[in-house]
Scaffold this active site. Structure first.
Site, mmCIF file in Angstrom:
data_model
loop_
_atom_site.group_PDB
_atom_site.id
_atom_site.type_symbol
_atom_site.label_atom_id
_atom_site.label_comp_id
_atom_site.label_asym_id
_atom_site.label_seq_id
_atom_site.Cartn_x
_atom_site.Cartn_y
_atom_site.Cartn_z
ATOM 1 N N ASP A 78 15.478 -11.647 -35.269
ATOM 2 C CA ASP A 78 16.203 -12.638 -34.457
ATOM 3 C C ASP A 78 17.132 -12.029 -33.409
ATOM 4 O O ASP A 78 17.572 -10.895 -33.527
ATOM 5 C CB ASP A 78 16.998 -13.584 -35.357
ATOM 6 C CG ASP A 78 17.984 -12.848 -36.253
ATOM 7 O OD1 ASP A 78 17.658 -11.761 -36.744
ATOM 8 O OD2 ASP A 78 19.103 -13.373 -36.449
ATOM 9 N N GLU A 135 18.716 -13.182 -39.305
ATOM 10 C CA GLU A 135 19.702 -12.333 -39.981
ATOM 11 C C GLU A 135 21.118 -12.649 -39.517
ATOM 12 O O GLU A 135 22.070 -12.524 -40.269
ATOM 13 C CB GLU A 135 19.383 -10.848 -39.726
ATOM 14 C CG GLU A 135 20.231 -9.880 -40.549
ATOM 15 C CD GLU A 135 21.629 -9.680 -40.004
ATOM 16 O OE1 GLU A 135 22.575 -9.576 -40.803
ATOM 17 O OE2 GLU A 135 21.806 -9.656 -38.773
ATOM 18 N N GLU A 136 21.241 -13.071 -38.244
ATOM 19 C CA GLU A 136 22.568 -13.233 -37.638
ATOM 20 C C GLU A 136 23.257 -14.530 -38.074
ATOM 21 O O GLU A 136 23.463 -15.444 -37.282
ATOM 22 C CB GLU A 136 22.460 -13.196 -36.106
ATOM 23 C CG GLU A 136 21.899 -11.894 -35.549
ATOM 24 C CD GLU A 136 22.905 -10.740 -35.572
ATOM 25 O OE1 GLU A 136 24.018 -10.918 -36.094
ATOM 26 O OE2 GLU A 136 22.547 -9.660 -35.074
ATOM 27 N N HIS A 361 26.197 -6.419 -30.368
ATOM 28 C CA HIS A 361 26.693 -7.762 -30.005
ATOM 29 C C HIS A 361 27.431 -7.753 -28.670
ATOM 30 O O HIS A 361 28.138 -8.696 -28.341
ATOM 31 C CB HIS A 361 27.571 -8.384 -31.121
ATOM 32 C CG HIS A 361 26.817 -8.654 -32.389
ATOM 33 N ND1 HIS A 361 27.235 -9.568 -33.325
ATOM 34 C CD2 HIS A 361 25.655 -8.142 -32.857
ATOM 35 C CE1 HIS A 361 26.360 -9.584 -34.342
ATOM 36 N NE2 HIS A 361 25.405 -8.707 -34.068
HETATM 37 ZN ZN LIG Z 1 24.006 -8.237 -35.436
HETATM 38 ZN ZN LIG Z 2 21.758 -6.452 -36.626
#
Ligand SMILES: [Zn+2]
Ligand SMILES: [Zn+2]
Length: 389
Positions: A78, A135-136, A361
């Protein structure tokens, strides 16, 4: 056709695919295009594919020989809901969606290793390649586990990998014990009896109770948790009253925050102690309280034996010393849901120097394609060593 002996991991094609994924990022549980491409490339290599575990999640299974050991390798697919601000030829074409954590690279490295292993078949046993959605923060690993991953694909060990700027692209860090903290949230709601600000004795003041609670929660880490165990308790939201009514003591005060730990028992302690203080303060002030502790992500704690095997594979794959004292991070990764069921290890792969200071990020972050070879080689080596024919 390319000579496979010179290019065992199809580097040119895999680099192009990594950039294609980067240009077409998808958010958690929406990885329709990404997972379709992964499934197609796995099947093309003769790997059996199970689709739709955790919505867009999929599992590729490769069984070679009669070895009874079964392991799982996990990549996440993702992207994040944020704009990409750097200009690059394969910049995200989807508004406010970006591969800013390098999961595009994770997907491609595991795919490259899977295809290589399917061609070379130099092991005996079963490998499950997990391509995880979301996952986020959207719960992809938990969804796969809740929908029966371990029932359908029983394994003896599970491994995860994340890119890490600051380490070289042919460098890895493999460390036993805690890697990533648990990430939980909590809320405390005090219900007093609101009254005139000039006549506090006619009500029950939830605001003053909240103030005592906020000061007292910091004694949990300072006085209750073992000083040698890291833990964080932070209040991050506070809601009560109205600045247009400064003569009113409100009925209700809401407080919320986060709690982080590296060990299951410390995590339990934080849940218990925040509640004890919340209730104790309520009793002191004669008011009501609701307490909620929401367990989001467990800590990632590397198993000793699984770590030793990952370390050996990392040494062989990189041909250089592996970092074994890399510090744990207070970030979280829901790989923890896999690692909580069977012994596991979560390792770091270098992404080279942070370009213009861009870390995970950041709106300019990018996975470094020079790491594809190291990552793919690590996965393949781990399988060949752990399931040696
Ligand atoms: Zn991340
Ligand atoms: Zn990551």
């Amino acid at each position: 056709m390319q000579s496979r002996s010179n290019d065992p991991f199809e580097l040119e094609a895999m680099t192009a695919l990594r950039r294609d994924f980067h240009a077409h990022p998808e958010l958690g549980f929406e990885e329709v295009r990404t997972s379709a491409i992964v499934a197609e490339k796995l099947e093309e290599a003769g790997i059996e594919v199970h689709r739709g575990l955790g919505k867009t999640g999929l599992v590729g299974t490769l069984k070679i020989g009669d070895g009874s050991r079964r392991i799982a390798l996990r990549a996440d697919m993702d992207a994040l809901a944020m704009p990409e601000l750097a200009d690059r030829p394969y910049k995200s074409g989807t508004p406010n969606t970006m591969h800013a954590c390098g999961h595009d690279g994770h997907t491609v490295m595991l795919l490259a290793a899977a295809r290589h292993l399917a061609r070379t078949k130099n092991f005996s046993g079963t490998v499950h390649f997990i391509f995880q959605p979301a996952e986020e923060g959207r719960g992809g690993a938990k969804a796969m586990v809740d929908e029966g991953f371990f029932k359908q694909f029983p394994v003896d060990a599970v491994y995860g990998l994340h890119n890490m700027p600051g380490l070289a692209t042919d460098e890895m860090a493999v460390v036993s014990g805690p890697q990533l903290a648990s990430s939980d949230s909590w809320t405390v709601t005090y219900r007093g009896v609101g009254t005139h600000g000039a006549k506090p004795h006619l009500g029950r003041d939830a605001v003053t109770a909240a103030a005592h609670f906020l000061a007292a929660i910091h004694t949990i880490v300072a006085r209750v948790v073992d000083p040698l165990q890291p833990a964080v308790v932070s209040a991050c939201a506070l809601e009560a009253g109205d600045f247009k009514a400064l003569n009113v003591i409100p009925d209700i005060v809401r407080i919320g925050g986060t709690a982080r730990a590296y060990r299951a028992d410390v995590r339990d302690q934080l849940e218990l102690e925040i509640g004890n203080i919340a209730r104790g303060v309520a009793a002191t002030f004669g008011i009501e309280v609701d307490y909620e502790f929401l367990r989001r992500i467990p800590p990632v704690v590397n198993d000793g034996d699984a770590t030793a095997r990952a370390l050996k594979a990392a040494q062989a794959a990189t041909g250089r010393p592996v970092v074994t004292d890399f510090p744990p991070s207070t970030a979280g990764d829901d790989f923890a849901f896999f690692g909580a069921e069977v012994p596991g290890a979560y390792v770091w792969l270098g992404n080279g120097p942070a370009v213009d200071g861009a870390l995970h990020h950041n709106s300019r972050y990018d996975f470094n394609d020079d790491a594809i070879l190291t990552g793919a080689r690590f996965w393949a080596t781990l399988v060949e060593q752990e399931l040696s024919a």
